[in-house]
Enzyme design. Structure first.
Site, PDB file in Angstrom:
ATOM      1  N   CYS A 149       0.792  -1.220   0.000  1.00  0.00           N
ATOM      2  CA  CYS A 149       0.000   0.000   0.000  1.00  0.00           C
ATOM      3  C   CYS A 149       0.828   1.276   0.000  1.00  0.00           C
ATOM      4  CB  CYS A 149      -0.970  -0.007   1.174  1.00  0.00           C
ATOM      5  SG  CYS A 149      -0.168  -0.222   2.772  1.00  0.00           S
TER       6      CYS A 149
ATOM      7  N   HIS B 203      -2.751   0.833   6.602  1.00  0.00           N
ATOM      8  CA  HIS B 203      -2.957   1.014   5.172  1.00  0.00           C
ATOM      9  C   HIS B 203      -2.585   2.436   4.798  1.00  0.00           C
ATOM     10  CE1 HIS B 203      -4.455  -0.357   1.392  1.00  0.00           C
ATOM     11  NE2 HIS B 203      -5.447   0.530   1.316  1.00  0.00           N
TER      12      HIS B 203
ATOM     13  N   ASP C  48      -7.787   4.371  -3.891  1.00  0.00           N
ATOM     14  CA  ASP C  48      -6.902   3.392  -3.239  1.00  0.00           C
ATOM     15  C   ASP C  48      -6.191   2.585  -4.311  1.00  0.00           C
ATOM     16  OD1 ASP C  48      -5.597   1.568  -1.747  1.00  0.00           O
ATOM     17  OD2 ASP C  48      -7.340   0.917  -0.576  1.00  0.00           O
TER      18      ASP C  48
END
Lengths: 309, 679
Positions: free
Chosen positions: B417, B461, B477
């Site tokens: 991430c 994250h 994302d």
């Protein structure tokens, strides 16, 4: 002292063969004598009062005399009389039947109050006075008296003050069915008496009496006894509570009972065991037909007084 | 010298000190110190062990007692050591160590009951110190055990002589603690609590875990391998769908080409938001991690606490680091809109890139930007680039060089991430779209037992936020584009080798998962209901009890009535079970014996002598007779027999112990068969 205890057990066993099914009463009677107390056996005729008295004398190995009390019996008939000895020109005292180790006084309530009180004074003081001379009674000296409380015609009921002189009053009661059958089968129990060997003698008895006096009485037990006595005095339905003499007697009887139970000290159970026999004849209800407080009363007292912790 | 003085008997400690009470006193104190062992310096522990061992040898007559002057010197030296270590004698850490040290020295001069009481008292204070320091549920059995140990030691000590038998003392101690339980409950419920963290002492140097204020390639993967809890969330009402469960943490604005930082940027005015859809109400309980971030569901509407700052980038930042369990209620909307334009100042900040870094990224952005008509087209192009560029999700990517984005996008193409968010935001900024990195947590594990979400460090994250004119900040994302399964499934499913074997075993075995969830739910309940129990909850209870507008006075009244109730209960209990208090020890012991037998169903009548009672027990409860009869006979002998003085006292004490030790069953072990006489 073990031989004495063994002899005592033998004596109890022997008494048991004569008086059937009354072991508690027999033990009480024996305890009474071990505590140097006089014994009153009270019951209807024919249940073995006299036989018991005889058996006691026999087993204890004591010299004994029997006097049948009647209304015309005089004090002199019991105590003795001074007779003028013509040859020696003086009065000589002839000892009556009371000069023995065990006196059986049958039907004591038939005698006149005068005779009764003469006997009872002798019982208390263990000596007889006649003509300015005092004669000691032998040691040991017991009176085992019997009386029939239901017989009212021609009797003189013993007053409380005199009843107090008897350490115990034992009631025999009818035997139970099994023992009565045995009685009917075997005939008169008194015939058995000669076959019984005396278990004790006067010397051994004195020794045992001394041992009984030495049985330990703890303060706690005195507390309990005092509570019991106080209870009788606190009850409103009784004419009189127990006297200090009764208290002393209670302790002595308990000591004897404890001794017979092979204990070195008196337990509350011992007091409870002897209490009915020791106090029932000394307590009288104020009212009611039941002149003499029975076992129900002593039961109530026992139940009402807690054993202190 | 005065001749009278010479005749003085030898000092007390020359007498034989019974071993057992001493042993228990030492045990209680050492146990109390052990509860705090990780917070006291090593030298203090050494002093404790040395003193305990010395006193043990003294008690066993192996060593002479330490002379008074030596004790005094030792005291001085050790107190100096404490001051040297902590520069103070105040506060919990220094106070605990001081207590351990002074208690250890007190052990050295412990002779007799009074001294033992003092040492056990110190042990109880050590227990209190441990309770003040940590209140985790897992430590509760330890604390209870220590309380029992101390009370047992007190009883053993109180009894004198060789002491009470352990089993009996422990039972009595447990009983006493149980009797005290209602009182403890009353105090817990109604003792007025000072609002605020009265007990919370300044944080110790706990390692800071969780998300920090910067993100370098690789920094989040350390978190991902950790299954420690970060916070727990309990929703009141609707629960957002999984793809909306983004827990917002530090927003990073400043990029140096390798590391993203929150930066010492000047805050710009936060564009006004319009909230869409239904709000979500929830409460968050943070696990203390010494950070200042209060995590919330993206996007929270405001601060729940006046001490917590609601920043321009929708973060909650507390004034003080979170050092104790912190719970707050929050309200969030997962969809927002903003039609205001972004100020030039803000646009400048959110589009800044270090001038000479990551040239290939700039190139790529320029290329894609040329082809795109507007910002949304550019964004779509970049997303396509990620989708089709052959990127791989990995928790153990190769190291990146200083131009990290270039290296990642065109060389390694492997990362998680942090890499994707960093690269995506860099591309956005290079293409002229204001963008920023948002770190936080995503997802969370539903605990069906406790009814809450557990968010672990492994859920850490990072994602991107881009500014679309007319619509406001939008979340993108990039990780979800490359590895969509990462969001729906746990790290264990995707990369099982990323975590240790132990963790893998713990979190993949269904039974263990259940057990862990249950334990976590229990812990959460403990923390929420017990540790976090505060004045508001107290007043809430009062209101539920029917007190209108409850306040301090009501609380004090409740406390007082609770106290009175407890005392009345104890008084009634004593009055019922004991009756009038018997005069002497023997009587008390006998009364206790009778009570025990009465509980077994065979009570003594008041007019019943001990021997008759024994006989009755033999008849009625032959199973009890072998134990009860000798005791009753012993009592009869002690009470009525020809015993007295010293012997009686000793025998009475022995009798007391025997009575205490006696255990009787309520029901006979075997009921004798009843035979009917009648045919």
């Amino acid at each position: 002292m073990e031989p004495d205890r063994a002899a005592l057990q033998r004596g109890l066993a022997a008494l048991g063969t004569v008086i059937l099914g009354k072991s508690t009463q027999v033990r009480l009677c024996l305890a009474c004598l071990l505590a140097r107390g006089h014994l009153l056996i009270e019951d209807v005729p024919g249940v073995g009062k006299t036989t018991l008295a005889h058996a006691l004398a026999h087993v204890l190995g004591l010299a004994w005399q029997r006097v049948q009390f009647t209304s015309d019996l005089l004090p002199a008939d019991v105590i003795g009389v001074s007779v003028f000895e013509r040859t020696r020109q003086l009065f000589e005292f002839r000892k009556g039947p009371i000069f023995t180790q065990l006196l059986l006084a049958d039907e004591i309530n038939r005698a006149s109050p005068r005779t009764q009180s003469a006997l009872l004074e002798a019982m208390e003081e263990r000596q007889v006075s006649a003509d300015l001379t005092t004669y000691s009674l032998p040691d040991p000296f017991f009176v085992v008296a019997t009386q029939n409380p239901h017989d009212e015609v021609g009797t003189f009921a013993l007053p409380e003050s005199q009843l107090d002189r008897f350490l115990m009053c034992v009631t025999l009661g009818y035997p139970d069915a099994d023992h009565e059958r045995e009685l009917l089968k075997s005939g008169a129990r008194r015939e058995l008496l000669p076959q019984i060997a005396p278990a004790l003698n006067s010397v051994a008895l004195l020794r045992i009496q001394a041992a009984v006096r030495a049985v330990h009485v703890a303060d706690a037990l005195l507390d309990y006894t005092l509570a019991l006595i106080a209870r009788t005095r606190a009850r409103a339905d009784l004419k009189l509570g127990l006297s200090p003499r009764a208290g002393q007697g209670l302790i002595r009887a308990s000591q004897a009972w404890a001794y017979m139970q092979n204990r070195a000290a008196v337990m509350p159970e011992d007091v409870q065991a002897v209490l009915p026999a020791v106090v029932a004849h000394r307590l009288e209800r104020r009212e009611g037909l039941d002149m003499r407080a029975g076992s129900a009363l002593t039961d109530e007292i026992l139940k009402a007084v807690p054993v202190p912790l | 010298m005065d001749s009278r003085l010479r005749a003085v008997p030898p000092p007390l400690h020359a007498e034989r000190e019974p071993l057992r009470p001493m042993l228990w006193t030492i045990a209680a104190f050492v146990a109390g110190a052990l509860l705090n062992v990780d917070r006291i310096p090593l030298w203090a522990t050494a002093v404790l062990i040395a003193c305990a061992a010395w006193q043990l040898s003294v008690a066993a007559h192996k060593l002479p007692a330490l002379p008074k002057p030596a004790q005094l010197i030792l005291t001085f030296v050790l107190v100096t050591c404490v001051v040297a270590t902590f520069h103070t004698l105040n506060g919990l850490p220094a106070g605990t160590v001081l207590l351990v040290v002074m208690g250890s020295i007190k052990l050295l001069e412990t002779r007799g009951r009074r001294d033992r009481y003092i040492v056990i008292g110190a042990a109880l204070f050590l227990l209190l110190a441990a309770c003040l320091d940590r209140q985790a549920l897992a430590r509760l059995p330890l604390y209870l055990g220590d309380a029992l140990l101390c009370c047992t030691a007190l009883l053993v000590s109180a009894y004198g002589g060789a002491g009470l038998e352990i089993r009996v003392a422990a039972k009595l101690a447990a009983r006493s603690l149980l009797l005290a339980l209602p009182l403890a409950l009353v105090f817990f419920l109604f003792f007025p609590r000072l609002p605020g963290g009265f007990w919370a002492l300044p944080a110790n140097d706990d390692a800071i875990t969780g998300l920090g204020e910067s993100m370098s390639p690789g920094s989040i993967s350390q978190l991902t391998a950790s299954y420690d809890p970060a916070f727990r969330v309990r929703f009141a009402g609707a629960i957002p769908p999984p793809q909306e469960r983004y827990w917002r943490g530090p927003v990073l604005h400043d990029f140096d080409g390798y590391t993203w930082r929150r930066g010492v940027v000047e805050a710009y005015r936060q564009p006004a938001l319009r909230y869409l859809g239904e709000p979500f109400r929830y409460s968050v309980t943070l696990v203390p991690d010494a950070n200042r971030w209060w995590f919330t569901l993206d996007t929270v509407v405001g601060s729940p606490d006046k001490h917590v700052f609601f920043s321009y980038d929708y973060d909650l930042i507390a004034r003080e680091p979170v050092t104790q369990l912190t719970t707050y209620d929050a309200l969030s909307y997962t969809h927002t809109e903003s039609s205001e334009p972004l100020s030039n100042f803000a646009r400048k900040i959110e589009s800044a890139l270090p001038p000479n870094r990551n040239p290939r990224t700039r190139e790529l952005a320029a290329r894609l930007r040329e082809r795109a008509a507007a910002d949304p087209d550019f964004v779509r192009a970049v997303i396509d680039f990620f989708r089709t560029g052959g990127f791989q999700y990995s928790l153990t990517p190769p190291m990146l060089d200083l131009d990290s984005v270039d290296d990642f996008l065109f060389h390694t193409r492997e990362g998680f991430c942090g890499h994707y968010a960093s690269a995506f935001v860099a591309l956005m900024r290079a293409g002229g779209v204001p963008a920023r990195v948002v770190t936080g947590y995503q997802g969370g594990e539903w605990n069906p037992i406790g009814g809450y979400f557990l968010i672990r460090q492994s859920d850490a994250h990072a994602w991107a936020e881009i500014w679309i004119e007319g619509r406001g900040w939008r979340r993108v994302d990039p990780t979800a584009i490359v590895a969509p399964e990462r969001l729906s499934r746990g790290i264990l499913d995707i990369l099982p080798n990323a975590v240790s074997g132990r963790t893998r075993l713990l979190y993949t075995t269904p039974l263990l998962v259940h057990l862990l969830q249950g334990w976590d739910a229990l812990n959460t309940a403990w923390n929420e209901r017990i540790v976090k129990f505060d004045v508001n909850m107290q007043l809430g209870i009062l209101e539920r009890l029917g007190v209108r507008s409850a306040d301090w006075t009501a609380l004090v009244a409740a406390l007082a009535s609770g106290l009175i109730g407890w005392l009345a209960w104890i008084a009634w209990h004593i009055g019922r079970s004991a009756g009038p208090r018997p005069a002497d020890r023997l009587a008390r012991a006998y009364a206790r014996l009778c009570r025990k037998l009465a509980r077994a169903g065979i009570a003594r009548d008041a007019h019943e002598g001990p021997l008759d009672y024994a006989a009755r027990i033999v008849r009625r409860r032959p199973d009890l007779a072998p134990r009860a009869q000798p005791l009753l006979a012993r009592y009869a002998h002690l009470r009525y027999g020809p015993v007295g003085g010293e012997v009686a006292a000793a025998a009475t004490a022995a009798f007391e112990r025997m009575v205490l030790r006696l255990h009787v069953a309520r029901r006979p072990r075997s009921t004798p068969l009843r035979r009917s006489k009648s045919l």
